[in-house]
Structure formats: structure tokens, C-alpha cells
Design an enzyme around this catalytic site. Structure first.
Site, PDB file in Angstrom:
ATOM      1  N   GLY A 210      -0.743  13.008 -38.507  1.00  0.00           N
ATOM      2  CA  GLY A 210       0.559  12.925 -39.167  1.00  0.00           C
ATOM      3  C   GLY A 210       1.674  12.665 -38.182  1.00  0.00           C
ATOM      4  O   GLY A 210       1.419  12.330 -37.028  1.00  0.00           O
ATOM      5  N   ASN A 211       2.887  12.795 -38.648  1.00  0.00           N
ATOM      6  CA  ASN A 211       4.034  12.651 -37.740  1.00  0.00           C
ATOM      7  C   ASN A 211       5.131  13.616 -38.162  1.00  0.00           C
ATOM      8  O   ASN A 211       4.998  14.312 -39.158  1.00  0.00           O
ATOM      9  CB  ASN A 211       4.521  11.197 -37.707  1.00  0.00           C
ATOM     10  CG  ASN A 211       4.977  10.714 -39.073  1.00  0.00           C
ATOM     11  OD1 ASN A 211       5.942  11.227 -39.621  1.00  0.00           O
ATOM     12  ND2 ASN A 211       4.248   9.754 -39.621  1.00  0.00           N
TER      13      ASN A 211
END
Ligand code: FMN
Length: 402
Positions: A210-211
Site C-alpha cells: 500500500g501507500n
């Protein structure tokens, strides 16, 4: 300094009690609020509540305090009129210019921006008469916030629910912030699609790549577009923020899901703003079961494959002629040079370039950016709230719309 004068019109819907929360937000943020309920609204919440919470009289008729000519003065002095909830009946009266109580008189005398937040059963909302009244009000420059989908008066659910009062307040705040001299509803009649949040690319049922994107910039773009009269589709990836009032929110998880949702919504969109942080890569393999730690053995390397490049795809293949496409570039170094190269590579009309890092931009309430145009323009946006950047993006999009 005098507090900005806001009229809160309340008509006779079951959601009238939620207007108490909106009233609180408006007064606590320094506005002088005059509540003008209809006689029907008082069946739901009494005059004493409106009067005590606002510190002002809260009559319904033109025949009270006649020496002050309230049927004219209240509208003339207002800097904003917000009607929440707006009943089907109130929309019809406003569209036809009826003036049989204090609120309808106020709507006719107001020269300031007017926001309606309709709430009613789905059948009433979808009725052709209501839809035509809404279209009339929008054509005349009013902001009519699309109702939310959810639980209605009884056990039924559907479109027609009053959006969260905190989010209606945000629309009011944005409309007031635009101030005198700026057109309120310059995106009226436009459909804009905004992507927000960060995609998550699953490795196994419990893990993902993810980020750090919170979705705040995309949500700010959605709120400001609603406040400028646009129909808004917000494609949100993994954001926990409350739904912006009036936006149609489509929730997605991965880049592939985001592509599908954006392409579907973009088919009839006037502008597409890709503010989401879309993962460039995803794991080549998805493990159906949780990947186990095995004693004494190093983990298998994770092979990655490229995700679709949604921005490049919609820029190259516009769903309709003149569609404006805006991208965001999050850069950690060589910010402007990388931004210019990305703009050329993606083929979008505008690219908002900002510097990101662990403590910069992601999750923060503020942003700072340069907006690069395919026409060579460069607009520096000083450090400030994400909503200010959002308004500047719409200022740049509006004149480019076909
Ligand atoms: C329990 C109850 C709930 C109602 N809820 C709504 C509603 O959510 N939206 C709506 O448009 N009308 C609703 N109505 C109908 C309105 O109260 C009715 O149309 C009334 O004439 C509206 O008057 P006003 O627009 O002057 O406030 C409701 C009526 C009742 C009895």
C-alpha cells in the site's frame, strides 16, 4: 467585526433534527445564524430549540415583527442561505417563486449564494416534478446537494437521505470562502470524476502493498466541486474519511478496480482528476492462504507486475471530446523536472506536482504544489489547506471545459 450572516432554512422533513447539528457548527464557527423554519418543520423540532441554539428569533411567518419587515430584510442581509432539509414541497415552491411564508419570501429576496440540501423518500426525489424543480434551481445558480443513499424514515433505504450535517457545513464553508465576486456555481451542469486515496495490492488474505495516501486531497477536490455546483463521482480507494455531501462515492481497493470504476464514471464526464495514489506494481501472485514463516528458511522473493496506467489511458483515449484530464505527481526529489517529464509522458492537460515524504503531504491537512499545464503554463500554489489547492485546480479546469 460583524459575524457573517447565515440563514438556515428548515423545512418539514424528518431530518429536521439533523439541522440542529448544522446550526451548532455554523454558530461555533463564528456565524450569526437566523433559523427560518417552515410551519411543518416545527412539527419535528420546536421554535424554542431553534431560537435557543441560534440566539435569534425563529418565527415562520411574515406577520411577526412586521415593523422590521423581516420578509425582505432577512434575505437581503444574508451572506448565505442554506435550506436543510429541503422538502420536495420547498424545492417546488422555490422553483416556482412562491412566497407564502417567511422562508419562501427570504429565498426570493436573497442575493447571496443559496444551498439546498434535499431529503425525502426516493420516490419523491426521483419524481419527474422534483427533478425538474431541482434542474430549474440549479440552472438559476443555486447549489442543490444530491441526497445521500441510506436509511430513510422507516425501515426502507435508498437515495434521499440528508447528507451528514458536518459535510453540509463543509459545503457552506466552501461557498462562503469563495466570497463575493466569484461565481458560485461555475461547475453547474458538469460531471466531474475524482479519484482519491491509495490502492492496496493484496499479497495474501491478510497482507497488501500500500501507500500513505489518506485521500484528503481527493476528498477536498470533491467537496469544492460540489460547492461549485458540479455532479461529482468520487472513486475512493481505502479512505476512511466521511462521504462528502452530494458526491456519489464508489469504493475500490486495488488499482485494477480503480481503473474499472474510473473508466465507467468517465464515460460522460467533463473532467477527470486523478488524485489517488495508484500503485505502479502489484504482486504477480496472490496467495490464497496466508504466507507462512518457515523455520530456518528465507522468505520467497515477491515478484511484481505492472498495474494499468489509468492516467495515461484516459488521457490518450478521452471518453468525450474536450474532456479535461488532470493528474497528480507525488515526487520526492527533482520535483519540477520529474513533473514536466511526467506531464509529457501521460498526455494529461494539467499535472499537480507536489513533494511528498513521510511527514509531507500524506495525511496532512495542507499542501503546496505547482500546477503544470500542457500549454506550458505554471501555477504555483502556496502552502495552505488542501481545499485551497482544490479550488485552484477547478479554477484552472473551468476555462478549459468544452
Ligand atoms: C413524518 C413525516 C415525515 C416527512 N418527511 C418528509 C421528508 O423527509 N421530505 C419531504 O419532502 N417531505 C416530508 N414530509 C412531508 C412534508 O412534511 C409535507 O410535504 C409538508 O407540506 C412540507 O412543508 P414545508 O415544505 O413547508 O416544510 C413528511 C411528513 C411527515 C408527516
Amino acid at each position: 467585526m460583524d459575524k457573517p450572516k447565515v440563514v438556515l432554512g428548515v423545512s418539514g422533513g424528518i431530518a429536521a433534527y439533523k439541522a440542529c447539528e448544522l446550526l451548532r457548527r455554523l454558530t461555533e464557527s463564528g456565524h450569526d445564524v437566523r433559523v427560518v423554519p417552515t410551519a411543518s418543520a416545527l412539527h419535528f423540532v420546536g421554535e424554542a430549540t431553534w431560537s435557543a441554539l441560534s440566539g435569534n428569533p425563529a418565527g415562520t411567518e411574515v406577520w411577526e415583527s412586521v415593523h422590521e419587515v423581516p420578509h425582505v430584510r432577512i434575505g437581503q442581509e444574508a451572506e448565505l442561505v442554506v435550506v436543510a432539509p429541503a422538502t420536495a414541497d420547498m424545492l417546488a415552491k422555490a422553483a416556482h417563486g412562491l412566497a407564502d411564508d417567511l422562508l419562501t419570501n427570504t429565498l426570493l429576496t436573497a442575493r447571496c449564494p443559496v444551498v439546498f440540501a434535499p431529503a425525502m423518500h426516493t420516490e419523491m426525489w426521483e419524481n419527474q416534478a422534483t427533478q425538474e424543480n431541482v434542474a430549474t434551481l440549479r440552472r438559476r445558480g443555486a447549489i442543490v446537494i444530491e441526497p445521500a443513499v441510506g436509511r430513510l424514515t422507516g425501515v426502507d433505504t435508498g437515495k434521499g437521505r440528508l447528507p451528514d450535517p458536518g459535510e453540509i457545513f463543509e459545503v457552506c464553508r466552501r461557498v462562503l470562502a469563495r466570497g463575493a465576486g466569484q461565481p458560485t456555481a461555475d461547475l453547474a451542469g458538469r460531471h466531474v470524476v475524482i479519484s482519491a486515496g491509495g490502492t492496496r495490492e493484496p499479497l495474501d488474505p491478510v497482507r497488501f502493498l500500500g501507500n500513505r495516501s489518506s485521500g484528503k486531497q481527493g476528498y477536498a477536490l470533491a467537496r469544492t466541486a460540489v460547492a461549485r455546483g458540479a455532479r461529482v463521482t468520487l472513486v475512493a480507494a481505502n479512505s476512511e474519511l466521511p462521504d462528502p455531501a452530494g458526491a456519489d462515492v464508489v469504493r475500490v481497493g486495488t488499482a485494477v478496480q480503480m481503473r474499472e470504476a474510473v473508466l465507467a464514471a468517465a464515460a460522460d464526464a467533463d473532467a477527470v482528476v486523478m488524485a489517488a495514489a495508484v500503485a505502479d506494481f502489484r504482486p504477480a501472485q496472490y496467495a490464497e492462504g496466508k504466507i507462512k514463516k518457515r523455520d530456518g528458511r528465507e522468505p520467497e522473493p515477491v515478484a511484481l507486475v505492472r498495474n494499468p496506467d489509468i492516467l495515461a489511458e484516459i488521457s490518450a483515449d478521452r471518453a468525450r471530446p474536450g474532456q479535461v484530464v488532470v493528474g497528480f505527481a507525488a515526487e520526492t526529489d527533482e520535483v519540477l523536472a520529474n513533473g514536466r517529464a511526467k506531464l509529457a509522458r501521460k498526455g494529461c492537460d494539467l499535472l499537480v506536482v507536489n513533494e511528498v515524504g513521510e511527514r509531507k503531504t500524506f495525511g496532512s491537512e495542507e499542501n503546496e504544489a505547482v500546477v503544470l499545464g500542457a500549454d506550458g503554463s505554471e501555477t504555483a500554489v502556496p502552502h495552505g489547506p488542501k481545499e485551497s489547492l482544490a479550488d485552484i485546480v477547478w479554477d484552472l479546469v473551468a476555462p478549459r471545459l468544452f
